[in-house]
Structure formats: C-alpha cells, structure tokens
Design a protein around this motif. Structure first.
Motif, short mmCIF file in Angstrom:
data_model
loop_
_atom_site.label_atom_id
_atom_site.label_comp_id
_atom_site.label_asym_id
_atom_site.label_seq_id
_atom_site.Cartn_x
_atom_site.Cartn_y
_atom_site.Cartn_z
N CYS A 63 -21.15 -13.94 56.51
CA CYS A 63 -19.91 -15.08 55.87
C CYS A 63 -19.28 -15.92 57.52
CB CYS A 63 -18.46 -14.71 55.43
SG CYS A 63 -17.63 -16.10 55.31
N GLN A 64 -19.59 -17.38 57.98
CA GLN A 64 -18.93 -17.93 58.72
C GLN A 64 -17.60 -18.71 58.46
OE1 GLN A 64 -22.77 -20.91 59.36
NE2 GLN A 64 -24.09 -19.50 58.87
N ASP A 65 -17.77 -18.54 57.48
CA ASP A 65 -15.75 -18.81 56.81
C ASP A 65 -15.80 -20.00 57.15
OD1 ASP A 65 -13.37 -18.04 56.41
OD2 ASP A 65 -13.20 -17.55 58.62
N CYS A 66 -16.93 -20.97 56.81
CA CYS A 66 -16.84 -22.46 56.03
C CYS A 66 -16.98 -23.24 55.11
CB CYS A 66 -18.61 -22.98 56.35
SG CYS A 66 -19.26 -22.47 54.51
N GLY A 67 -16.59 -22.57 54.06
CA GLY A 67 -15.60 -22.60 52.86
C GLY A 67 -16.65 -23.43 52.10
N LYS A 68 -17.61 -23.24 51.99
CA LYS A 68 -18.88 -24.16 50.99
C LYS A 68 -18.38 -23.34 49.89
CE LYS A 68 -22.03 -26.16 53.33
NZ LYS A 68 -22.50 -27.01 54.91
N CYS A 69 -17.94 -22.16 50.41
CA CYS A 69 -17.95 -21.00 48.49
C CYS A 69 -17.00 -21.67 48.28
CB CYS A 69 -18.11 -19.76 48.39
SG CYS A 69 -17.42 -19.69 50.45
N SER A 70 -15.51 -22.21 48.12
CA SER A 70 -14.64 -22.31 47.90
C SER A 70 -15.31 -24.13 47.34
CB SER A 70 -13.48 -22.06 48.35
OG SER A 70 -13.28 -20.85 49.08
N PRO A 99 -13.40 -17.54 47.34
CA PRO A 99 -14.75 -16.87 47.35
C PRO A 99 -14.11 -15.96 49.24
CG PRO A 99 -15.17 -18.49 46.50
CD PRO A 99 -13.95 -18.77 46.92
N ARG A 100 -14.62 -17.11 49.62
CA ARG A 100 -14.13 -16.36 50.70
C ARG A 100 -13.36 -15.54 51.51
NH1 ARG A 100 -12.03 -20.01 55.22
NH2 ARG A 100 -10.40 -21.35 53.82
N ALA A 101 -12.08 -16.54 51.16
CA ALA A 101 -10.78 -15.48 51.40
C ALA A 101 -11.13 -14.03 51.05
CB ALA A 101 -9.39 -15.79 50.95
N ARG A 151 -24.67 -22.23 47.65
CA ARG A 151 -24.53 -23.38 48.65
C ARG A 151 -24.29 -22.63 49.93
NH1 ARG A 151 -22.51 -27.12 44.61
NH2 ARG A 151 -24.54 -27.34 42.95
N CYS A 152 -24.36 -21.70 49.74
CA CYS A 152 -24.17 -20.61 51.25
C CYS A 152 -25.17 -20.77 52.76
CB CYS A 152 -23.81 -19.50 50.83
SG CYS A 152 -23.90 -18.23 52.01
N PRO A 153 -24.39 -21.51 53.47
CA PRO A 153 -25.52 -21.35 54.51
C PRO A 153 -26.06 -20.35 55.08
CG PRO A 153 -23.00 -22.02 55.58
CD PRO A 153 -22.91 -22.35 53.50
N SER A 154 -25.44 -18.42 54.49
CA SER A 154 -25.30 -17.31 55.14
C SER A 154 -26.31 -16.65 53.20
CB SER A 154 -24.64 -16.76 55.20
OG SER A 154 -23.76 -17.34 56.93
N VAL A 155 -26.24 -17.80 53.20
CA VAL A 155 -26.99 -17.34 51.64
C VAL A 155 -26.16 -15.60 51.76
CG1 VAL A 155 -28.89 -16.53 49.95
CG2 VAL A 155 -28.71 -17.46 52.71
N VAL A 156 -24.83 -15.67 51.05
CA VAL A 156 -23.78 -14.14 51.27
C VAL A 156 -24.13 -13.91 49.49
CG1 VAL A 156 -21.66 -13.54 50.68
CG2 VAL A 156 -22.16 -15.05 52.62
N ASN A 157 -24.50 -13.23 49.11
CA ASN A 157 -25.24 -13.01 47.87
C ASN A 157 -23.91 -12.71 47.22
OD1 ASN A 157 -25.33 -12.76 44.95
ND2 ASN A 157 -28.07 -11.48 45.85
N PHE A 158 -22.97 -13.39 45.74
CA PHE A 158 -21.43 -12.81 46.00
C PHE A 158 -21.78 -12.31 44.43
CE2 PHE A 158 -17.32 -13.94 47.08
CZ PHE A 158 -17.66 -14.63 48.90
N PRO A 159 -22.69 -12.92 43.70
CA PRO A 159 -22.83 -11.85 42.36
C PRO A 159 -22.78 -10.05 42.63
CG PRO A 159 -23.93 -14.03 42.20
CD PRO A 159 -23.79 -14.31 43.39
S1 SF4 Z 1 -20.17 -20.19 51.98
FE1 SF4 Z 1 -21.09 -18.46 52.71
S2 SF4 Z 1 -20.35 -18.68 55.25
FE2 SF4 Z 1 -19.52 -20.14 53.24
S3 SF4 Z 1 -17.31 -19.47 53.38
FE3 SF4 Z 1 -18.79 -19.34 52.28
S4 SF4 Z 1 -19.56 -16.80 52.25
FE4 SF4 Z 1 -18.55 -18.07 54.24
#
Ligand code: SF4
Ligand code: SF4
Ligand code: SF4
Lengths: 200, 526
Positions: free
Chosen positions: B159-166, B180-182, B213-221
């Motif tokens: 996670c790059q802490d970018c906030g795209k997920c939120s 999701p990021r927090a 949407r996540c640039p690091s493709v963190v698989n939340f599900p």
């Molecule tokens: S979109 Fe991905 S990289 Fe960005 S904050 Fe969310 S989990 Fe982290």
C-alpha cells in the motif's frame, strides 16, 4: 430424427455458388467422404465454362449404394445454393420431395414451393469463425446434420484432410458450427411440432 | 439415548401465570421441557427461534397470549408469521416443521397448558432426536501472528497510502466514517483494537472496487475475508443482518445426518434426470424466499426453476441433489472458515457419490465458491463448474433460437462475484444483447465499475449501505427503464429491501426480474 430422409440408396446432390466459394472443393469432400470413408459409391462432375471465372458454378455429386452408371445429376435430391445465380438456375430442377439449402444472406427465395427448405447463415457463421471463404465448409457441416448422405465423422475427417495445411482447426470449427446449427434447426422444428415453442 | 431437549419460550404476561400454577401444584410437567420466560412472543425473532435448533434443541414451543389479549397489541400476529416462516425453514432442512409450535393460553388455563406440553413431548418423542450436531467455536486470544501472516500473504505492505481506494469505495462515498486505507494501515501497525479495525473490517462489502483502482492492486476482498476469520477467532464479531439467521442456518447445514428437502417445491413441468452426470446446483433461494415471505415477498426460487426450464428448452435434463446444502459462500465471507470447510467437504463428498462430472449453477456466489474457493481451501472438486450463462450462450449461439419482443425498457445490475471478482462483465451482456426489449440502457456505473447491491454475506447492513442502495436505485431510475434485470438472488433481495424505504416511495421503486426469468419468458425456437 423425423425430418431426415430415409437411408441413402441413390442420392443426387448439386452444390452451386460462384467461383471462389470453394464449391468444387465442397463437392470433392462430400464425394470422398462417402466413398473413401463411408465405403459407398460416388461420382463428381463439375460445370466449367464461363462460370469458372466468377459466374455461377456447380459441383454435381452422386452417392449410391451400388455402381453409378451415369455421373451427371438429372433431378437432384438436394440442392445447396451459395449464390443467387445458382439458385435461379438450378432450384427448379429439384425433385418435388427434395431438399433445398440456401445461404440466407445471399439468396432470395421466390415463394411457393413444398420443398424442405433450410436457410443457413453460412457466410455469416464463416465470418464469425474467421474466414468468409469457409462458408462451403459450414454448409457441409450443416448437411451432415440434416441429411444422412454421409456420416458426420466421415465428412469431418475428410474436411480436415482436404483443406490447406494450417487451416485445419479453423475449418474444423466452421464444420462443427455448421453441424450445430443444423442440429439446432432440427431440434427447433421438432419442438415446434410438439407444440413446445418456448421455455415456459 | 439422551432425552429430547424441548425449549419452552413462554410469555411473561399471560401464560407464564398458568405455568407457575402448574409448578405450584407440582404438576407432571415433562422433564424434557426447559422453560424460558420472555417478554412477548412477538419479540422472538426468526433468528432466535432458529438458534435453538442450531444449538441442538429437538423441539421448541412458543407460548403466548390470544391475539386480542397481547399486552403490546401485535405480538401474537408477529409470532404467528415468524413461526410459519420458521416451520418452512425446518421443513426445507428436513428437520420437520412439527418441531416448532405456537400456542396461546390465558393465565387460568393451566390444565390446557399441561396437556399441550405433554402432547408436544409425545410428538417430539415420535419424531426423534434432531440430527443437528452443534459446533461451538473455540475462541482464542486475537492473534497478531495470524494477522501478520494475512497481511503478508496479501502483500498489504505494498500500500502506497495514496487514498485511491477510499475515493472509489462505495461505503466511504455513502458518508460513513470508513477508510480502507486507514484500516489497512491500522492492521499493518498491529492496532487490532482500534475502531477502524474492529468495526470497519465488518463494514467492507468485499465488492472489490478498490482493488480495481489500487496502483498496488491490494486485494481487499481476499484480505478482508481472512481478517474476518482472524478477528472472529479472537471473539470479535461484526453486525450480522437478521440476527445472524443466515449464518446460523448455514452452520446447521454442516450436520452430516440432515435429510434436507431442497427441491420438493419444484414445479412439475420441469424435467430432471437423477442419472445425469450434469448437476444443477441451485443455491439457497428456497430458504431466502421462505425467510422473506412475509417481508419482501421475494421469489428468487424462480431463478432456479427458470434456469432448469432454459436447460430443458435445449433438451438438457440435469440431476438435482435432493439434499443440496449451501455452498458456504456467506460463512467464508463472514469469517467462519471452519464451518465453510465442513460444508465444502460434505458437498464434495456428495458430488463424488453422485458421479457428477459437471456442475451448472446460476448463482454467481455458488459459481465463484465452487470453482475458486473450494480448490483454494484445499478441496478440489474434480468436476467442471459452469455458469448457466456460459451454457446458454453456447446453446443459443448454435442458432435457430430467438427471443420474443418484450414490452420493457431494461437496465442491468452487475453481480459483483461474476462481473468484478471473476472479471466477466461481458458474459451476461452477451445474453442481454440477444433479448428484444423495448430498450436497454446501462447505468452510469456498470460492468467492473458497477455499484454493489449493498450487502455481502449478510454482514454490516446499516443506514449507510441503505444510502448506497438508494444511490444505485436512482442510477437505475435515471436510465428511464422500467425493469431492473439482476443476475444474483441477493441483489434482488437487498435492492427490493431498499425499495421499502417509506420516505423515498416511487422515487426508487422499480420492477425487478432475474435475467434467467426474462430469458425463459421470451426464448423461442425460430
Ligand atoms: S489504493 Fe491501494 S495503495 Fe492506495 S491507499 Fe488504497 S490500498 Fe493503499
Ligand atoms: S472491497 Fe468494496 S467496500 Fe470493501 S473497501 Fe474495497 S471498495 Fe470498499
Ligand atoms: S439490505 Fe435488507 S435484506 Fe439485505 S441484509 Fe440488509 S436488511 Fe437484510
């Protein structure tokens, strides 16, 4: 299936279209499958002349249980038309209890005949598979489903052996699509005859 | 053999006096009966009634006051509805509706009450012990080791802490304090007690939009699914809809000796063939319809019958499994991996015994679970799993099949399990394109970007998810369509539920029909 003709004794088939559609190749494949694989007798004659250069052309195939004495088709049992010209010229010669198969997008039918008629989107199916010129193979697949001239296996095997190297798989797909289409048409007719047009 | 266990829930206001009179007289109350005093029969929700059976009760009697004499007015009617629905559920499960009884007594009717209890005991004696074997869960302390393993295995560190997920998450966008990021960061930091873990892990819809949407493709599900398992093991549960009834139902189905009646409602025009090597796996729709009969009036069992009708249309006559159990999707996604595995093993064994080679299903959750989650959990099914849409598309594309015109303008709700998690939004659309409605217009968010129906695995339903559903239904309305076509029984249930909103009224009302229903209605041989 109810709509199939009785077992082959002596069947005359005419395949027509224009030059470049692989009409003669289709005739060859049909005849070879019947003779070399299904072990029946068969003959092939083809019309040459001006037609060979893009006009109407035709392949005449006879398939029989016994020796064929005369190789030209007189009154065909089955006519397959891949062009309007072929239809206009040959459709009239068909037997009253015969079968007419046309490419539905290339041939317009004049109304009013009691023949068994199948309209097949052969060229369209061939395009979906990848090559327009495989409409002839689609038609063979269709023929294998709606008639018992030859077995499906024999025809399929001969298709694969007769087409140019490297195109076997595509042609096999085209053949199977044609067969599936034929089988679906028969199933639909059967269901409708049984009064089951829909799913409910 | 053990004596049967009979639970008597008895209303404090009326009949409890009759019960006390029996106790005072030292009357012959059957020893099997354990009495629990309740404030009103109407307060015994369906999930509470059912819970007793999950925990091993052989019979449950709910005893209250005559309709006119309920202290709260409507308690008795509520109890009547709840009992009727639960008897339906007990029938489907093969336990028998007779194990649950509702009766009413006035305070002075102690003799009649005694007679009732003795009769009920005899009935339960005749039916016999319940085959349900409860599985109390072992709880341990919250495990940081386990958490670290889950975090590492899903590479949440990326996670790059970018906030795209939120900014993509429909829950965050509905206004809830949810990020999701927090949440990911708190979990990485080992802060398992923080509200953004304890609460938010259960609020995620596991819809997968953020992953997209996540640039690091963190698989939340996947990450959330396993975190739920870890949290639950440590005793941290989320809010489960309907008092946890559905989880309770699925856990009950892990009892091997049930003789379930999954299919005895199937309309007679449908043909199945028990010898077929193709199995149609229907899913839990009959339970949903029974549970929601008095509330939403949903008819998701139609999806099952219409799928079978469509298969019959093509002369495909699959087997159905009379004792079909749940696939376990909702247990897996609400943190109960143990019981998911129990179900999966029972199902795998049943398929093998039936000699099944191919399973066809119309439920996107069953499809995903059988094809993906069983093998992942180490229970490979040596069968091909096919979504009924693939089968239909294949058959229809052979030709000679068409569709009648239908008088609807339609729009389509993507099922998240098929469109996003499986990445196949085109599949239902191929079929939709073949139909002949008056119009077909897509919603603003569609395909893999579609908005969720608002709930997953009966977990975390709240006013924010209601707001999300409202938003979705408005999107559907804006298309000008009059029919919302769905492809998952749950989408239908949750969205219908949202439509009950009395303040929105017609603003979000719309007819809903499953794609299989629309197809079965209009398909024809040409
Ligand atoms: S979109 Fe991905 S990289 Fe960005 S904050 Fe969310 S989990 Fe982290
Ligand atoms: S999976 Fe869906 S609900 Fe969960 S955090 Fe991601 S976008 Fe939000
Ligand atoms: S949306 Fe309605 S039906 Fe769905 S979980 Fe929430 S309350 Fe239950």
């Amino acid at each position: 299936m109810a709509t199939k003709p009785k077992a082959v004794q002596h069947k005359e088939v005419l395949i027509t279209g224009f030059g470049g559609q692989g009409i003669v190749l289709a005739g060859q494949i049909l005849g070879k499958a019947a003779s070399l694989v299904d072990r029946k007798e068969s003959t092939l004659t083809q019309s040459y002349g001006p037609e060979a250069r893009g006009g109407a052309c035709s392949a005449q195939v006879i398939i029989s249980q016994s020796t064929i004495h005369y190789p030209y088709v007189r009154i065909p049992h089955i006519v397959v038309c891949l062009s309007q010209g072929g239809y206009d010229k040959y459709a009239k010669s068909i037997r009253p209890d015969g079968m007419l198969i046309v490419d539905q997008d290339l041939v317009r039918i004049s109304e009013g005949s009691d023949l068994t008629l199948y309209r097949v989107p052969a060229t369209r199916i061939a395009e979906e598979v990848g090559r327009r010129m495989m409409a002839n193979i689609v038609m063979l697949g269709f023929l294998s489903a709606v008639s018992d001239l030859v077995t499906r296996e024999a025809l399929h095997e001969t298709v694969v052996k007769s087409v140019p190297k490297g195109t076997e798989e595509l042609n096999s797909t085209a053949f199977n699509k044609g067969h599936d289409y034929g089988a679906a048409i028969l199933k639909g007719m059967e269901k409708k005859a049984a009064g089951k047009k829909g799913a409910k | 053999m053990d004596k049967p266990k009979i639970i008597l829930f008895i209303c404090n206001w009326g009949p409890h006096a009759a019960f006390q009179a029996l106790q005072d007289k030292d009357a012959d109350i059957p020893a099997e009966v354990r009495m629990i005093r309740i404030p009103c029969t109407g307060r015994m929700s369906k999930s509470l009634l059912f819970k007793s059976f999950e925990m091993g009760a052989d019979g449950v009697a709910l005893v209250g006051c005559e309709p006119g004499s309920c202290r709260y007015g409507s308690g008795t009617e509520t109890a009547e509805r709840n009992v009727e629905d639960m008897r339906g559920i007990l029938h489907l499960l093969g336990l028998g509706g007779d194990r649950l009884r509702l009766a009413m007594f006035l305070p002075d009717e102690s003799d009649a009450l005694l007679q009732f209890l003795q009769d009920f005991r005899d009935v339960i004696d005749t039916i016999g012990k319940s085959p349900v074997t409860p599985h109390p869960r072992d709880l341990s302390a919250l495990s940081h080791m386990e958490t670290a393993r889950v975090v590492a295995s899903h590479d949440v560190y990326a996670c790059q802490d970018c906030g795209k997920c939120s900014s993509a998450c429909p829950v965050t966008l509905s206004g809830k304090t949810f990020s999701p990021r927090a949440m990911a960061n708190a979990i990485i930091g080992g802060d398992l007690d923080s509200p953004s873990v304890v609460e938010d892990v259960w609020s995620c819809l596991t819809c997968g939009l953020c992953t997209d949407r996540c640039p690091s493709v963190v698989n939340f599900p996947d990450f959330i699914r396993e975190m739920r398992h870890v949290l639950k093991g440590g005793g941290v549960e989320g809010h489960q809809s309907h008092g946890g009834f559905f989880q309770s139902l699925m856990r009950t189905m892990t009892s091997p000796d049930l003789s379930i009646n999954h299919w005895d409602w199937l309309p007679e025009d449908i043909k199945t063939d028990e010898k077929s090597s193709i199995l149609y796996f229907g899913g839990c729709a009959p339970y949903f319809d029974t549970f929601f009969r008095h509330h939403l009036g949903v008819n998701t069992s139609d999806i099952l019958s219409d799928s079978l009708r469509l298969m019959n249309f093509f002369d495909i006559f699959p087997a159905v499994q009379p004792g079909e159990r749940c696939c376990g999707h909702d247990l897996l996604w609400s943190g109960d991996e143990e019981n998911f595995l129990r179900l999966a093993r029972l199902n795998a064994k049943a398929f093998e015994e039936m000699g099944i080679e191919e399973i066809v299903t119309s439920c996107p959750e069953c499809f995903r679970t059988l094809s993906h989650d069983y093998p992942r959990a180490g229970i490979p099914l040596n069968v091909k799993v096919t979504h009924v849409y693939d089968l239909l598309e294949k058959e229809i594309s052979k030709g000679a099949v068409g569709f009648e015109e239908s008088d609807h303008k339609i729009t389509f709700q993507d099922p998240c399990r098929l469109s996003r998690l499986e990445g196949r939004p085109e599949l239902p659309r191929k079929l939709l394109q073949r139909l002949r409605p008056r119009g077909f217009k897509e919603m603003q968010d569609r395909g893999i970007s579609a908005l969720c129906c608002g709930n997953c695995a009966w977990t975390g339903c709240d006013s924010y998810t209601k707001a999300l559903q409202n938003k979705r239904l408005r999107q559907a309305k804006v298309t000008g369509s009059d029919l919302l076509v769905t492809a998952c029984p749950k989408c239908q249930i949750h969205l219908k539920c949202a439509m009950q909103d009395p303040f929105r009224g017609n603003e979000i009302q719309m007819e809903i029909m499953d794609l299989t229903g629309l197809m079965a209605k209009t398909i024809k041989w040409e």
